[in-house]
Write a protein that holds these residues in place. Structure first.
Motif, short mmCIF file in Angstrom:
data_model
loop_
_atom_site.label_atom_id
_atom_site.label_comp_id
_atom_site.label_asym_id
_atom_site.label_seq_id
_atom_site.Cartn_x
_atom_site.Cartn_y
_atom_site.Cartn_z
N ARG A 164 6.29 -43.61 -25.10
CA ARG A 164 6.07 -44.64 -24.09
C ARG A 164 4.89 -44.28 -23.19
O ARG A 164 4.08 -45.14 -22.82
N HIS A 165 4.74 -43.00 -22.87
CA HIS A 165 3.64 -42.55 -22.02
C HIS A 165 2.30 -42.63 -22.76
O HIS A 165 1.27 -42.93 -22.16
N LYS A 166 2.36 -42.35 -24.07
CA LYS A 166 1.15 -42.47 -24.88
C LYS A 166 0.67 -43.92 -24.91
O LYS A 166 -0.53 -44.20 -24.80
N ILE A 167 1.61 -44.87 -25.04
CA ILE A 167 1.24 -46.29 -25.03
C ILE A 167 0.63 -46.65 -23.68
O ILE A 167 -0.40 -47.35 -23.61
N ASN B 78 -4.67 -47.65 -20.60
CA ASN B 78 -5.65 -47.32 -19.57
C ASN B 78 -6.77 -46.44 -20.11
O ASN B 78 -7.53 -45.85 -19.32
N THR B 79 -6.86 -46.35 -21.46
CA THR B 79 -7.89 -45.53 -22.14
C THR B 79 -8.00 -44.13 -21.54
O THR B 79 -9.08 -43.65 -21.19
N ILE B 80 -6.85 -43.48 -21.38
CA ILE B 80 -6.78 -42.10 -20.88
C ILE B 80 -6.13 -41.23 -21.95
O ILE B 80 -5.14 -41.62 -22.57
N ASP B 81 -6.69 -40.06 -22.17
CA ASP B 81 -6.17 -39.12 -23.17
C ASP B 81 -5.17 -38.16 -22.49
O ASP B 81 -5.55 -37.38 -21.62
N ILE B 82 -3.90 -38.25 -22.89
CA ILE B 82 -2.89 -37.38 -22.29
C ILE B 82 -2.25 -36.45 -23.34
O ILE B 82 -1.19 -35.86 -23.09
N HIS B 83 -2.91 -36.30 -24.51
CA HIS B 83 -2.31 -35.52 -25.59
C HIS B 83 -2.00 -34.08 -25.16
O HIS B 83 -0.93 -33.54 -25.49
N LYS B 84 -2.92 -33.43 -24.45
CA LYS B 84 -2.69 -32.04 -24.07
C LYS B 84 -1.51 -31.91 -23.12
O LYS B 84 -0.75 -30.93 -23.18
N PRO C 207 9.62 -42.18 -33.65
CA PRO C 207 8.21 -41.88 -33.95
C PRO C 207 7.80 -40.52 -33.39
O PRO C 207 8.61 -39.81 -32.77
N ASP C 208 6.54 -40.14 -33.58
CA ASP C 208 6.01 -38.93 -32.96
C ASP C 208 6.22 -39.00 -31.44
O ASP C 208 6.21 -40.09 -30.84
N HIS C 209 6.40 -37.84 -30.85
CA HIS C 209 6.57 -37.68 -29.41
C HIS C 209 7.93 -38.17 -28.91
O HIS C 209 8.15 -38.29 -27.71
N VAL C 210 8.84 -38.47 -29.86
CA VAL C 210 10.23 -38.81 -29.50
C VAL C 210 11.15 -37.83 -30.21
O VAL C 210 11.11 -37.72 -31.44
N LEU C 211 11.97 -37.12 -29.44
CA LEU C 211 12.81 -36.07 -29.99
C LEU C 211 14.27 -36.27 -29.56
O LEU C 211 14.60 -36.14 -28.39
N PRO C 212 15.16 -36.59 -30.50
CA PRO C 212 16.59 -36.64 -30.16
C PRO C 212 17.06 -35.24 -29.76
O PRO C 212 16.81 -34.26 -30.47
N LEU C 213 17.73 -35.14 -28.61
CA LEU C 213 18.14 -33.84 -28.09
C LEU C 213 19.63 -33.58 -28.27
O LEU C 213 20.05 -32.48 -28.62
N PHE C 214 20.45 -34.59 -28.01
CA PHE C 214 21.91 -34.44 -28.13
C PHE C 214 22.53 -35.83 -28.07
O PHE C 214 21.90 -36.80 -27.66
N GLY C 215 23.77 -35.90 -28.49
CA GLY C 215 24.51 -37.14 -28.41
C GLY C 215 25.61 -37.04 -27.37
O GLY C 215 25.98 -35.95 -26.93
#
Length: 248
Positions: free
Chosen positions: A85-88, A93-99, A152-160
């Protein structure tokens, strides 16, 4: 002592639920409570996936180590760290936040956000007379879980978290002595810790002996050290990095 504190102190994990689904209003209320949790710098890194499909719940139960209550409950929630969601937002806003997304700090923030949201949901559920149990077992085969939930990438299931109407009355597990976990002004690493753990070993051994009719007699020290003797889920480091997280 008020009702909120009484609810928190009465917590116990429920692993047997009545065959009664939560209604939509209750589910939405619980999610609203989760969203009301504190979040680091207003980032809101948590996404919650409500799993309603019976086949998916049964598959998750299998992937989590054949834990039947993952499928048999009132509702099943999966809490995820979500920087997609943050990548979108950054692309908008054409900002690179990958790092930033790939940093260990971001990984800690995302994990904390999800845990805080989940605990809010769980306390709210218990205040309504519902029971809950956290499910870390979804990390046993997280590649399959991630694919099943189409993360998708950058989304990680942690627990249920399984939620439902309790169909069991398990005993309340004794917690560590407060002196072992609450230190004032600095970490107190002293010989007293061993004495406290010895006391706790006896207390928890008595608890398990009574609860199981003598089938289990080990205490916390024996149980935890045995379970930690061999590392678990050692694939996680590479899988997390493959999702574009915790690289820096």
């Amino acid at each position: 002592m008020n009702e909120i504190i009484e609810t928190i102190l009465a917590h116990r994990s429920i692993r047997k639920f009545k065959d009664k689904p939560l209604d939509d209003e209750t589910v939405e209320t619980l999610v609203q409570c989760a969203q009301a949790a504190s979040t680091s710098s207003y980032q809101q890194v948590c996404t919650i996936i409500g799993v309603e499909d019976r086949e998916k719940k049964e598959k998750l139960a299998e992937l989590a180590g054949n834990q039947s209550y993952v499928a048999d409950n009132g509702y099943f929630f999966v809490f995820c760290m979500d920087y997609n969601r943050h990548k979108i937002a950054a692309d908008m806003n054409t900002i690179d936040i990958h790092k930033t997304i790939q940093s260990t700090e971001a990984f800690i923030v995302g994990t904390a956000d999800a845990a805080l949201a989940a605990q809010n949901l769980c306390i709210a559920a218990e205040s309504l007379g519902l029971g809950i149990v956290y499910i870390g077992g979804i990390r046993n085969q997280l590649q399959e879980v991630s694919a099943l939930l189409d993360c998708p990438d950058h989304v990680l299931p942690l627990f249920g978290v399984a939620v439902g109407y309790p169909d069991a009355e398990p005993g309340k597990k004794p917690r560590l002595p407060m002196a072992a976990v609450f230190h004032k002004n600095q970490y107190q690493n002293s010989e007293e810790t061993e004495a406290l753990l010895d006391q706790y070993e006896k207390e928890t051994a008595a608890y398990y002996t009574e609860r199981t009719g003598g089938k289990r007699t080990e205490g916390w020290v024996t149980q935890i050290t045995a379970s930690m003797a061999t590392p678990k889920r050692t694939y996680m480091k590479e899988f997390v990095r493959s999702k574009g997280l915790n690289k820096l």
